[in-house]
Write an enzyme that holds these catalytic residues in place. Structure first.
Site, PDB file in Angstrom:
ATOM      1  N   GLY A  84     -13.153  -5.036 -16.575  1.00  0.00           N
ATOM      2  CA  GLY A  84     -12.105  -4.688 -15.626  1.00  0.00           C
ATOM      3  C   GLY A  84     -12.747  -4.103 -14.390  1.00  0.00           C
ATOM      4  N   CYS A 111     -18.271  -4.962 -20.994  1.00  0.00           N
ATOM      5  CA  CYS A 111     -18.308  -4.349 -19.657  1.00  0.00           C
ATOM      6  C   CYS A 111     -17.436  -3.093 -19.612  1.00  0.00           C
ATOM      7  CB  CYS A 111     -17.925  -5.402 -18.622  1.00  0.00           C
ATOM      8  SG  CYS A 111     -18.271  -4.879 -16.958  1.00  0.00           S
ATOM      9  N   TYR A 112     -16.311  -3.133 -18.899  1.00  0.00           N
ATOM     10  CA  TYR A 112     -15.431  -1.950 -18.870  1.00  0.00           C
ATOM     11  C   TYR A 112     -15.058  -1.540 -20.292  1.00  0.00           C
ATOM     12  CZ  TYR A 112     -11.400   1.035 -17.865  1.00  0.00           C
ATOM     13  OH  TYR A 112     -10.522   2.090 -17.819  1.00  0.00           O
ATOM     14  N   HIS A 198     -21.438  -9.928 -19.539  1.00  0.00           N
ATOM     15  CA  HIS A 198     -20.292 -10.794 -19.834  1.00  0.00           C
ATOM     16  C   HIS A 198     -20.711 -12.012 -20.655  1.00  0.00           C
ATOM     17  CE1 HIS A 198     -17.182  -8.903 -17.362  1.00  0.00           C
ATOM     18  NE2 HIS A 198     -18.186  -8.538 -16.588  1.00  0.00           N
ATOM     19  N   GLU A 200     -18.831 -14.175 -21.942  1.00  0.00           N
ATOM     20  CA  GLU A 200     -17.857 -15.269 -21.812  1.00  0.00           C
ATOM     21  C   GLU A 200     -18.146 -16.194 -20.645  1.00  0.00           C
ATOM     22  OE1 GLU A 200     -17.492 -12.143 -21.120  1.00  0.00           O
ATOM     23  OE2 GLU A 200     -16.005 -11.725 -19.562  1.00  0.00           O
ATOM     24  N   ASP A 256       2.901 -31.592 -19.830  1.00  0.00           N
ATOM     25  CA  ASP A 256       3.475 -30.458 -20.561  1.00  0.00           C
ATOM     26  C   ASP A 256       4.839 -30.772 -21.176  1.00  0.00           C
ATOM     27  OD1 ASP A 256       1.242 -29.411 -19.404  1.00  0.00           O
ATOM     28  OD2 ASP A 256       2.323 -28.265 -17.891  1.00  0.00           O
ATOM     29  N   LYS A 401      -4.042 -25.663 -20.807  1.00  0.00           N
ATOM     30  CA  LYS A 401      -3.790 -27.083 -20.514  1.00  0.00           C
ATOM     31  C   LYS A 401      -4.678 -28.030 -21.343  1.00  0.00           C
ATOM     32  CE  LYS A 401      -1.791 -29.832 -17.327  1.00  0.00           C
ATOM     33  NZ  LYS A 401      -0.456 -29.616 -16.746  1.00  0.00           N
TER      34      LYS A 401
END
Ligand code: XMP
Length: 545
Positions: A84, A111-112, A198, A200, A256, A401
């Site tokens: 964050g 992180c945060y 991070h 990710e 969708d 998606k």
């Protein structure tokens, strides 16, 4: 983010479906193993969810302020505290209930998230003398900790932080460092791990392995959240929810709404009626091809309404783009309402409405993201006038998606539908500058079909976010054979984009441009000039209107 116009989509109506954290996440299958990600506002939070789901493990993002009871209700097998932008000492620092650290469920702070853990368990965090942002080399000190299993003693990571942990809380030890900072901590008895970098993001090449270690080695996930599992549990839950009720769905032919309709159809068969409206500004052959794909090949019960006359009458004489949108939106509601009422009379009442809402819309409006929340709230609003009082079924509410496409493939849906580029609700009307007439629609349909088919033939269609033709009200002189021509201009537009919010124009190969141009001029009588749009967004927009 550029300028956003307020859209009125053809499926928009007086019912505004707003997503609030109070609306429970859909839960299909009580035994779905879930990793809960608490969002402290990092731009990467959605990526964490995706990385976990790529391991066939379900994950949900909740705002960090979610009550502990909401986290517990999901029976998580693991909890991730995201990064964050704040410092834990900021007056308005986002805070989770520290009770999440006491549940006995494995926790990974990122992180945060690491600072949050240190701060709330009695350690000390201070503003780092040197802000670290970018590539860094991490040295793993505790190679025995399961989080780093199979990882090398030294690896590239992506760091971004301004605070650092000065004193660790009791019982924690350091697991990794960078030359400038602490990079990882753990308290294995309490089952808490944290990293300052991070895992990710793409810039941490071994990040997926680290997340995999957390999910499988630490949380004990089974990795059984597959498309087949999703389909099975969703179908069962829709069947149970709907019972003998009747359901309607507004089909646009896009990915969708089509996948949502096919899933619901699989659950309840002909208790679902889909309404597909020809608004007169669809692409060439689209009214027929959507019916062929969804009714003939997949067996959906579709009421196809050709209302093109009604729409074109509404558009006569209109040149202002927003007026076009409003007229199309209002007409759509009128047509949909008529059909829905007719279906209600025939079936003895309609109880439910299917919508193809996706997960990013849900997260975007329920997380601690500040002003970006409202940008998309109009995106998936839809439905019917309030008097119909329909309950919503949103079977794709928890999916990204690309996951929707995977589900569609598993459902046996054709690539034609699954790979379709986005198409705006007001259709070709916002690509015909000036008045929309039947003749102009026909001209643009022809030109657009050539653009799309040449891009498909070049194998580029799936690599491009959107590619289409625009009809300009500009007439110019040309020569065909020995004849002078005086005809319209078509613009070709092709853009790359992640989400439509920003976009870069695509450098289409000259050969492709050449074929498109020569075919349009030769085959479309009424267009004698083709130009290529080389404007990015911002400052342009993707659509010309
Ligand atoms: P712009 O033109 O704003 O478009 O850069 C961004 C994305 O949104 C689509 N778009 C619309 N979709 N109703 C829609 O359903 C609309 O009125 C509308 N206007 C733009 C556009 O195709 C692109 O994907």
């Amino acid at each position: 983010m550029g300028i956003r116009r307020v859209w009125l989509q053809p499926r928009e109506s007086t019912v505004r479906v707003l997503y609030s954290p109070a609306r429970p996440l859909q839960h299909w299958g009580v035994d779905t193993q879930t990793i809960v990600i608490l969002d402290f506002g990092s731009q990467y939070t959605q990526l964490i969810a995706r990385r976990i789901r790529e391991q066939n493990v379900f994950s949900v993002v909740l705002p960090c302020t979610a009550p502990l009871s909401q986290v517990q209700a999901l029976k998580p097998i693991g909890i991730i505290l995201s990064g964050g932008p704040s410092s834990v000492y900021d007056a308005d620092a986002p805070a989770a209930d520290p009770g999440v650290l006491e549940l006995g469920v494995p926790v990974l702070g990122i992180c945060y998230g690491l600072q949050f853990i240190v701060h709330h368990l009695g350690g000390k965090v201070r503003s780092a003398p040197k802000r670290e942002y970018g590539h860094a080399e991490v040295a793993v000190e505790d190679t025995a900790t399961p989080l780093f299993a199979g990882l090398p003693a030294s690896m590239h990571v992506w760091m971004s932080h301004g605070d650092e942990a000065l004193e660790l809380p009791a019982g924690f030890h350091r697991t990794a460092v960078t030359p400038n900072a602490l990079a990882g901590i753990a308290h294995e008895q309490r089952r808490i791990w944290a990293v300052q970098f991070h895992p990710e993001v793409h810039h941490t090449p071994l990040g997926p392995q680290l997340l995999k270690n957390f999910v499988f080695k630490i949380c004990g996930a089974a990795g059984d959240w597959t498309p087949a599992h999703f389909i099975e549990t969703t179908v069962a839950s829709i069947r149970e929810k709907v019972g003998k009720g009747h359901v309607i769905c507004g089909l646009s032919g896009g990915v969708d709404s089509s996948v949502a309709a096919v899933l619901v159809h699989k659950a309840i068969g002909n208790q679902l009626t889909c309404i597909f409206v020809n608004n007169g500004v669809l692409r060439k052959n689209e009214f027929a091809s959507v019916q062929r794909n969804l009714r003939d090949k997949l067996g959906l019960n579709i009421v196809a309404v050709d209302a093109s006359e009604r729409f074109l009458a509404q558009l006569a004489g209109v040149t202002d783009p927003e007026v076009k949108r409003k007229r199309i939106g209002a007409e759509f509601i009128a047509v949909f309402d008529d059909e829905a009422n007719r279906i209600a009379r025939e079936t003895g009442g309609v109880d439910w409405l299917v919508q193809g809402t996706l997960y990013p819309d849900v997260i975007e409006s329920s997380s601690v993201k500040g002003p970006s929340q409202t940008i998309k709230s109009h995106h998936n609003v839809g439905g019917l006038p309030e008097h119909m009082k329909l309950k919503l079924i949103e079977p794709l509410r928890d999916l990204f998606k690309d996951e929707v496409r995977r589900i569609g493939r598993d459902l046996g849906m054709p690539e034609d539908i699954l790979g379709r580029q986005p198409f705006p609700g007001p259709g070709l009307a916002v690509r015909i500058l000036g008045e929309v007439t039947r003749e102009r629609v026909a001209l643009l349909q022809e030109a657009d079909e050539i653009v799309v088919s040449e891009i498909k033939a070049a194998g580029l269609y799936s690599k491009i976010w959107q590619s289409f033709a625009v009809l300009l009200p500009v007439m110019s002189v040309g020569v065909m054979g020995d004849q002078r021509t005086y005809a319209y201009t078509a613009a070709v537009r092709a853009v790359h984009s992640e989400d439509g919010m920003t976009a870069d124009w695509t450098p289409l190969p000259y050969e492709v441009l050449k074929r498109i141009s020569s075919r349009i001029v030769n085959e479309v009588r009424g267009i004698n000039r083709v130009v290529y749009d080389i404007t990015s967004k911002p400052p342009g927009t993707i659509e010309w209107e």
